[in-house]
Design a protein around this motif. Structure first.
Motif, PDB file in Angstrom:
ATOM      1  N   LEU A 132       0.749  -1.317  -0.026  1.00 40.13           N
ATOM      2  CA  LEU A 132       0.047  -0.083  -0.041  1.00 40.13           C
ATOM      3  C   LEU A 132       0.920   1.278  -0.042  1.00 40.13           C
ATOM      4  N   ALA A 133       1.797   1.268   0.669  1.00 39.81           N
ATOM      5  CA  ALA A 133       2.814   2.338   0.699  1.00 39.81           C
ATOM      6  C   ALA A 133       3.493   2.662  -0.516  1.00 39.81           C
ATOM      7  N   ILE A 134       3.988   1.532  -1.337  1.00 40.78           N
ATOM      8  CA  ILE A 134       4.516   1.870  -2.396  1.00 40.78           C
ATOM      9  C   ILE A 134       3.606   2.319  -3.307  1.00 40.78           C
ATOM     10  N   ALA A 135       2.186   1.684  -3.477  1.00 40.82           N
ATOM     11  CA  ALA A 135       1.346   1.777  -4.355  1.00 40.82           C
ATOM     12  C   ALA A 135       0.871   3.498  -4.158  1.00 40.82           C
ATOM     13  N   ARG A 136       0.822   3.905  -2.934  1.00 43.18           N
ATOM     14  CA  ARG A 136       0.594   5.262  -2.540  1.00 43.18           C
ATOM     15  C   ARG A 136       1.493   6.130  -3.418  1.00 43.18           C
ATOM     16  N   GLY A 137       2.798   5.827  -2.984  1.00 39.33           N
ATOM     17  CA  GLY A 137       3.914   6.676  -3.608  1.00 39.33           C
ATOM     18  C   GLY A 137       3.517   6.766  -5.170  1.00 39.33           C
ATOM     19  N   LEU A 138       3.408   5.720  -5.927  1.00 44.50           N
ATOM     20  CA  LEU A 138       3.103   5.835  -7.438  1.00 44.50           C
ATOM     21  C   LEU A 138       2.152   6.466  -7.696  1.00 44.50           C
ATOM     22  N   MET A 139       0.982   6.657  -6.946  1.00 45.81           N
ATOM     23  CA  MET A 139      -0.272   7.595  -7.229  1.00 45.81           C
ATOM     24  C   MET A 139       0.190   9.013  -7.778  1.00 45.81           C
ATOM     25  N   ALA A 140       1.283   9.237  -7.026  1.00 47.67           N
ATOM     26  CA  ALA A 140       2.014  10.751  -7.218  1.00 47.67           C
ATOM     27  C   ALA A 140       2.340  10.733  -8.743  1.00 47.67           C
ATOM     28  N   ASN A 141       2.616   9.552  -9.431  1.00 44.57           N
ATOM     29  CA  ASN A 141       3.005   9.549 -10.758  1.00 44.57           C
ATOM     30  C   ASN A 141       4.669  10.333 -10.946  1.00 44.57           C
ATOM     31  N   PRO A 142       5.417   9.707  -9.886  1.00 39.07           N
ATOM     32  CA  PRO A 142       6.771  10.275  -9.864  1.00 39.07           C
ATOM     33  C   PRO A 142       7.558   9.891 -10.851  1.00 39.07           C
ATOM     34  N   ASP A 143       8.501  10.734 -11.239  1.00 36.28           N
ATOM     35  CA  ASP A 143       9.833  10.617 -12.246  1.00 36.28           C
ATOM     36  C   ASP A 143      10.603   9.677 -11.525  1.00 36.28           C
ATOM     37  N   LEU A 144      10.872   9.898 -10.088  1.00 34.54           N
ATOM     38  CA  LEU A 144      11.812   9.159  -9.155  1.00 34.54           C
ATOM     39  C   LEU A 144      11.064   8.919  -7.951  1.00 34.54           C
ATOM     40  N   LEU A 145      11.073   7.472  -7.693  1.00 40.08           N
ATOM     41  CA  LEU A 145      10.297   6.727  -6.679  1.00 40.08           C
ATOM     42  C   LEU A 145      11.404   6.481  -5.704  1.00 40.08           C
ATOM     43  N   LEU A 146      11.286   7.052  -4.335  1.00 42.13           N
ATOM     44  CA  LEU A 146      12.654   6.877  -3.376  1.00 42.13           C
ATOM     45  C   LEU A 146      11.877   5.506  -2.314  1.00 42.13           C
ATOM     46  N   LEU A 147      12.585   4.545  -2.262  1.00 38.54           N
ATOM     47  CA  LEU A 147      11.994   3.275  -1.486  1.00 38.54           C
ATOM     48  C   LEU A 147      12.943   3.231  -0.446  1.00 38.54           C
ATOM     49  N   ASP A 148      12.513   3.262   0.940  1.00 35.46           N
ATOM     50  CA  ASP A 148      13.454   3.391   1.958  1.00 35.46           C
ATOM     51  C   ASP A 148      13.022   2.146   3.049  1.00 35.46           C
ATOM     52  N   GLU A 149      14.029   1.400   2.859  1.00 34.32           N
ATOM     53  CA  GLU A 149      14.036  -0.014   3.526  1.00 34.32           C
ATOM     54  C   GLU A 149      12.566  -0.755   3.373  1.00 34.32           C
ATOM     55  N   ALA A 150      12.417  -0.942   2.115  1.00 34.93           N
ATOM     56  CA  ALA A 150      11.042  -1.691   2.039  1.00 34.93           C
ATOM     57  C   ALA A 150      11.026  -3.306   2.346  1.00 34.93           C
ATOM     58  N   SER A 151      12.059  -3.847   2.678  1.00 28.63           N
ATOM     59  CA  SER A 151      12.010  -5.209   3.100  1.00 28.63           C
ATOM     60  C   SER A 151      12.065  -5.185   4.612  1.00 28.63           C
ATOM     61  N   LEU A 152      11.978  -4.155   5.398  1.00 30.33           N
ATOM     62  CA  LEU A 152      12.162  -4.286   6.752  1.00 30.33           C
ATOM     63  C   LEU A 152      11.126  -4.829   7.454  1.00 30.33           C
ATOM     64  N   GLY A 153      11.504  -5.976   8.401  1.00 30.41           N
ATOM     65  CA  GLY A 153      10.370  -6.688   9.236  1.00 30.41           C
ATOM     66  C   GLY A 153       9.521  -7.659   8.492  1.00 30.41           C
ATOM     67  N   LEU A 154       9.908  -7.818   6.997  1.00 25.44           N
ATOM     68  CA  LEU A 154       9.048  -8.692   6.204  1.00 25.44           C
ATOM     69  C   LEU A 154       9.661 -10.114   6.205  1.00 25.44           C
ATOM     70  N   ALA A 155       8.819 -11.011   5.867  1.00 22.20           N
ATOM     71  CA  ALA A 155       9.327 -12.301   5.627  1.00 22.20           C
ATOM     72  C   ALA A 155       9.995 -12.513   4.119  1.00 22.20           C
ATOM     73  N   PRO A 156      10.841 -13.001   4.007  1.00 25.43           N
ATOM     74  CA  PRO A 156      11.692 -13.334   2.572  1.00 25.43           C
ATOM     75  C   PRO A 156      10.644 -13.352   1.450  1.00 25.43           C
TER      76      PRO A 156
END
Length: 243
Positions: free
Chosen positions: A144-168
């Protein structure tokens, strides 16, 4: 000639008297996925937050599509095409999933990303639009967080620690959307502690150690021994200790 989306030269970043980033040089070209790797406290998130306009840069230059970002506030950077997906996700708990997505589109920037498109990229959101985030799993919240970021139609998407706390397996599901994001013309800069995951999704990498760039290179020809040394600043550690 390849267009450069972001170019940083000699970046020093401070929190008051504490300097967190020292003389960083970094660039990203259109359509690339670039990873910034390093241990906790290496300065990765500080660098990302500075690009987003949340932390001021005290020295150096930062250009977005060739235009300086000096003095440009965070909200103007979003409307210019920079979207940050922060560590910790920061979902609005009182809103539904769909309402969270619609907030991401508040800039009304033109582009390919709308609710239907982000749900196609993250199918696990399809049946969750009417739900509130409190009952979502960590992977669903990150999608949801990444999808919300994409809704801004960015040229540059910054992802900060997207895997933190998630199972592999959940991490793979989240990162599986990266090729589709790139295919739509969005350039991605990802901060990641997991070296294996970072190298699997990126074209190039920068390794940070104690606030400075300790190594950079193409992921296709990455020297794991050199990455291990640059990651920890210690020779002789195994690759498994970096993952």
């Amino acid at each position: 000639m390849t267009e450069r989306v972001l170019e940083i030269a000699g970046a020093d970043i401070r929190y008051g008297d504490f300097q967190a980033v020292f003389g960083v040089d970094l660039h990203i070209d259109v359509g690339e996925t670039v990873a910034v790797i390093g241990a906790n406290g290496a300065g990765k998130s500080t660098l990302l937050n500075s690009i987003a306009g949340l932390v001021p840069m005290h020295a150096g230059t930062m250009l977005f599509h060739g235009r300086t970002l000096a003095g440009v506030p965070a909200y103007d950077r979003v409307t210019s095409g920079i979207a940050l997906v922060p560590e910790g996700r920061h979902i609005f708990a009182s809103l539904t999933v769909e309402e969270n997505l619609r907030i991401g589109a508040h800039t009304r920037r033109p582009g390919p990303w709308n609710i239907e498109r982000v749900v196609a990229a993250f199918p696990l959101l399809d049946k969750l639009l009417a739900r509130q985030p409190a009952g979502l799993s960590g992977g669903e919240r990150q999608a949801l967080a990444i999808a919300r970021g994409l809704m801004a139609n960015p040229d540059l998407l910054l992802l900060d620690e997207a895997s933190l706390g998630l199972a592999p397996i959940v991490v793979r599901q989240v990162y599986d959307a990266i090729p589709e994001i790139r295919a739509e013309g969005t350039t991605v800069l990802v901060v990641e502690q997991d070296v294996n995951q970072a190298l699997a999704i990126s074209d190039r990498f920068y390794c940070m150690l104690e606030g400075a760039i300790s190594l950079t290179g193409d992921t296709a020809t990455a020297d794991r021994a050199a990455i291990t040394e640059a990651y920890f600043g210690v020779e002789g550690m195994t690759n498994d200790e970096v993952a």
